[in-house]
Design a protein around this motif. Sequence first.
Motif, PDB file in Angstrom:
ATOM      1  N   GLN A   9      48.409  73.552  39.014  1.00 17.75           N
ATOM      2  CA  GLN A   9      48.509  73.313  40.454  1.00 17.75           C
ATOM      3  C   GLN A   9      47.589  74.248  41.236  1.00 17.75           C
ATOM      4  OE1 GLN A   9      52.312  74.213  42.670  1.00 17.75           O
ATOM      5  NE2 GLN A   9      52.278  71.988  42.960  1.00 17.75           N
ATOM      6  N   VAL A  10      47.554  75.521  40.858  1.00 19.73           N
ATOM      7  CA  VAL A  10      46.701  76.485  41.553  1.00 19.73           C
ATOM      8  C   VAL A  10      45.224  76.137  41.345  1.00 19.73           C
ATOM      9  CG1 VAL A  10      45.971  78.906  41.652  1.00 19.73           C
ATOM     10  CG2 VAL A  10      48.400  78.341  41.500  1.00 19.73           C
ATOM     11  N   ARG A  11      44.878  75.762  40.122  1.00 22.83           N
ATOM     12  CA  ARG A  11      43.486  75.364  39.866  1.00 22.83           C
ATOM     13  C   ARG A  11      43.089  74.174  40.737  1.00 22.83           C
ATOM     14  NH1 ARG A  11      44.573  75.660  33.607  1.00 22.83           N
ATOM     15  NH2 ARG A  11      43.983  77.800  33.134  1.00 22.83           N
ATOM     16  N   LYS A  12      44.006  73.236  40.886  1.00 20.41           N
ATOM     17  CA  LYS A  12      43.718  72.070  41.729  1.00 20.41           C
ATOM     18  C   LYS A  12      43.510  72.498  43.178  1.00 20.41           C
ATOM     19  CE  LYS A  12      45.231  67.423  42.986  1.00 20.41           C
ATOM     20  NZ  LYS A  12      44.798  67.585  44.387  1.00 20.41           N
ATOM     21  N   GLN A  13      44.353  73.419  43.650  1.00 13.47           N
ATOM     22  CA  GLN A  13      44.206  73.917  45.023  1.00 13.47           C
ATOM     23  C   GLN A  13      42.835  74.566  45.213  1.00 13.47           C
ATOM     24  OE1 GLN A  13      47.563  76.549  45.299  1.00 13.47           O
ATOM     25  NE2 GLN A  13      48.936  74.974  46.084  1.00 13.47           N
ATOM     26  N   VAL A  14      42.439  75.380  44.248  1.00 14.34           N
ATOM     27  CA  VAL A  14      41.131  76.055  44.331  1.00 14.34           C
ATOM     28  C   VAL A  14      40.003  75.023  44.316  1.00 14.34           C
ATOM     29  CG1 VAL A  14      39.551  77.646  43.180  1.00 14.34           C
ATOM     30  CG2 VAL A  14      41.989  78.191  43.304  1.00 14.34           C
ATOM     31  N   ASN A  15      40.087  74.078  43.397  1.00 14.43           N
ATOM     32  CA  ASN A  15      39.037  73.061  43.300  1.00 14.43           C
ATOM     33  C   ASN A  15      38.954  72.217  44.567  1.00 14.43           C
ATOM     34  OD1 ASN A  15      38.310  73.857  40.720  1.00 14.43           O
ATOM     35  ND2 ASN A  15      39.692  72.403  39.715  1.00 14.43           N
ATOM     36  N   ASP A  16      40.111  71.881  45.137  1.00 13.62           N
ATOM     37  CA  ASP A  16      40.121  71.098  46.382  1.00 13.62           C
ATOM     38  C   ASP A  16      39.454  71.871  47.515  1.00 13.62           C
ATOM     39  OD1 ASP A  16      41.407  69.035  45.091  1.00 13.62           O
ATOM     40  OD2 ASP A  16      43.384  69.440  45.959  1.00 13.62           O
ATOM     41  N   LEU A  17      39.725  73.181  47.587  1.00  9.79           N
ATOM     42  CA  LEU A  17      39.116  74.009  48.637  1.00  9.79           C
ATOM     43  C   LEU A  17      37.603  74.113  48.439  1.00  9.79           C
ATOM     44  CD1 LEU A  17      41.801  76.839  48.863  1.00  9.79           C
ATOM     45  CD2 LEU A  17      41.201  75.229  50.687  1.00  9.79           C
TER      46      LEU A  17
END
Length: 226
Positions: A9-17
């Motif tokens: 989930q955190v990786r997805k948040q970073v990638n989305d940003l």
Amino acid sequence: MGIAANLEQVRKQVNDLVLQNQRKSGAVSLLAVSKTKPLDDIIVAYEAGQRLFGENYVQEVVDKHRSLSHLKDIEWHFIGPIQSNKSRLVAQHVDWVHTVDREKIAVRLSEQRPTEFSPLNVCIQVNISGELTKSGISLADLPALADFVANLPHLELRGLMAIPAPQESFQEQMKVYEPLLSAYNELQTRFSNIDTLSIGMSGDMAAAVGSGSTMVRIGTAIFGSR
């Protein structure tokens, strides 16, 4: 959710940003802050693909480094304050130090880095909000310290780290980071190996990625509350 799901989930948040800010894919690395967390938690994160781990306490990172020495591709980052009498342990057991803020510590780390090891990667910590209770140098003092660190034989100056004071809004978070990004860009024109801007935690990750962060430091969102 467990640690592996949290990491995803955190990786997805970073990638989305990264995408939202029109930056290159992979521009921001995730440093999992594992301080006070047991070895089992680190192993779970490792098995889920995490390789960069951040620790704040010298003896803790030494113990974890020794216990997990068989995991050759773990990268240990020291992100806490360094006392002079503990600098040798840091120099011998981590790959990165994010908290260099004075010449004395830089000299000790360079002298105490084993010569058979690759140079110790270091970031200079900047006290971007001018808080009396926080470590770090002022932006005015940064050029001189950067010159000094860059000329030490067993250190590799890689960039800057900062922990700004909490701000009320996203806009204020962005504003605090503006002078730091300018200083980072200036360093890149002077030194060839500057590639790391270690800013951004759970509360200001969006502003940090929007301000040029190349490495965010996330703990609780991955490992849960301490």
